[in-house]
Design a protein around this motif. Structure first.
Motif, PDB file in Angstrom:
ATOM      1  N   GLY A  28       0.813  -1.217   0.000  1.00 18.10           N
ATOM      2  CA  GLY A  28       0.000   0.000   0.000  1.00 18.10           C
ATOM      3  C   GLY A  28       0.841   1.259   0.000  1.00 18.10           C
ATOM      4  N   PHE A  29       0.141   2.384   0.090  1.00 22.51           N
ATOM      5  CA  PHE A  29       0.808   3.688   0.084  1.00 22.51           C
ATOM      6  C   PHE A  29       0.259   4.541   1.231  1.00 22.51           C
ATOM      7  CE2 PHE A  29      -2.836   3.845  -2.740  1.00 22.51           C
ATOM      8  CZ  PHE A  29      -3.491   5.014  -2.367  1.00 22.51           C
ATOM      9  N   GLU A  75      -4.391   0.333   0.491  1.00 24.96           N
ATOM     10  CA  GLU A  75      -4.049  -0.765  -0.400  1.00 24.96           C
ATOM     11  C   GLU A  75      -3.870  -0.273  -1.841  1.00 24.96           C
ATOM     12  OE1 GLU A  75      -5.995  -5.058  -1.674  1.00 24.96           O
ATOM     13  OE2 GLU A  75      -6.684  -4.066   0.150  1.00 24.96           O
ATOM     14  N   HIS A  76      -2.814  -0.789  -2.510  1.00 21.32           N
ATOM     15  CA  HIS A  76      -2.570  -0.435  -3.913  1.00 21.32           C
ATOM     16  C   HIS A  76      -3.684  -0.944  -4.822  1.00 21.32           C
ATOM     17  CE1 HIS A  76       1.439   1.250  -3.621  1.00 21.32           C
ATOM     18  NE2 HIS A  76       1.910   0.175  -3.031  1.00 21.32           N
ATOM     19  N   GLU A  77      -4.154  -2.150  -4.576  1.00 21.84           N
ATOM     20  CA  GLU A  77      -5.072  -2.828  -5.490  1.00 21.84           C
ATOM     21  C   GLU A  77      -6.540  -2.436  -5.330  1.00 21.84           C
ATOM     22  OE1 GLU A  77      -3.750  -4.615  -7.917  1.00 21.84           O
ATOM     23  OE2 GLU A  77      -1.802  -4.183  -7.020  1.00 21.84           O
TER      24      GLU A  77
END
Length: 164
Positions: A28-29, A75-77
Motif C-alpha cells: 500500500g501507500f 491498499e494499492h489494489e
C-alpha cells in the motif's frame, strides 16, 4: 479533483516512516485523512485524492474512530485502508448522547489555533477549555484575537487571553 502534494508537505515525518516496513509499502501507500463521512474516507496522498473504505476489522469501539489528520496505509489494489498508523496527537471529546465514548475531532496536529473576537462573544472560560484540550493532546495552543479594530480596548482582551 486532482491535488498532488509531496508527503512532507502533508506533515509526513520520520515518526510515520518508522512505522512502515518494505512489505507495507509493497502492499500500500501512505495517505492522510482529509475528510470523514459515514461510509468512507477521503484521503490525500502523492497521487492526489481518493475515496477509501475502512474494513470492519479496523472499526473499534475502544479507541476514537479515524479522524481528519490520521495517517493510513491504503491498499494499492483496492480503495481500502490496510491499517491506521500510530498518532502523534489527538484532539477528542466525549460524544453526545448516553453512550460514554470518545469522539475524535482531529489527529496529528502540531498547533491548534483558537480564534475568538474582541466583543461580547469573548469568553475566557471557553478559551481555558480549548487551551486545556490542546495541552492535554500535547498540541501547541495559539490564541488568535479578531475584531480588535472594532472594540474600545483590545489590550484588555489580550491581557485576559494572556492570563491563561
Amino acid at each position: 479533483m486532482l491535488i498532488e502534494v509531496p508527503l512532507d508537505r502533508l506533515g509526513w515525518s520520520a515518526f510515520y516512516s518508522q512505522q512502515l516496513t518494505l512489505e507495507d509499502l509493497g502492499a500500500g501507500f501512505p495517505a492522510r485523512v482529509w475528510g470523514v463521512q459515514r461510509s468512507q474516507l477521503t484521503v490525500l496522498c502523492e497521487r492526489g485524492t481518493h475515496d477509501v473504505v475502512v474494513p470492519p476489522r479496523l472499526v473499534t469501539t475502544s479507541e476514537p474512530a479515524i479522524a481528519i489528520g490520521d495517517w493510513l496505509l491504503v491498499e494499492h489494489e483496492a480503495p481500502r485502508v490496510l491499517r491506521v498508523l500510530e498518532r502523534r496527537s489527538l484532539i477528542a471529546r466525549m460524544a453526545a448522547g448516553l453512550e460514554q465514548r470518545m469522539q475524535a475531532i482531529a489527529a496529528n496536529l502540531d498547533t491548534l489555533f483558537v480564534v475568538t473576537s474582541c466583543n461580547d462573544d469573548f469568553n475566557l472560560s471557553r478559551l481555558e477549555r480549548y487551551f486545556t484540550v490542546a495541552r492535554h493532546a500535547q498540541v501547541e495552543p495559539v490564541i488568535v484575537l479578531t475584531k480588535a479594530d472594532q472594540c474600545a480596548d483590545s489590550e484588555l482582551f489580550a491581557a485576559q487571553a494572556s492570563s491563561i
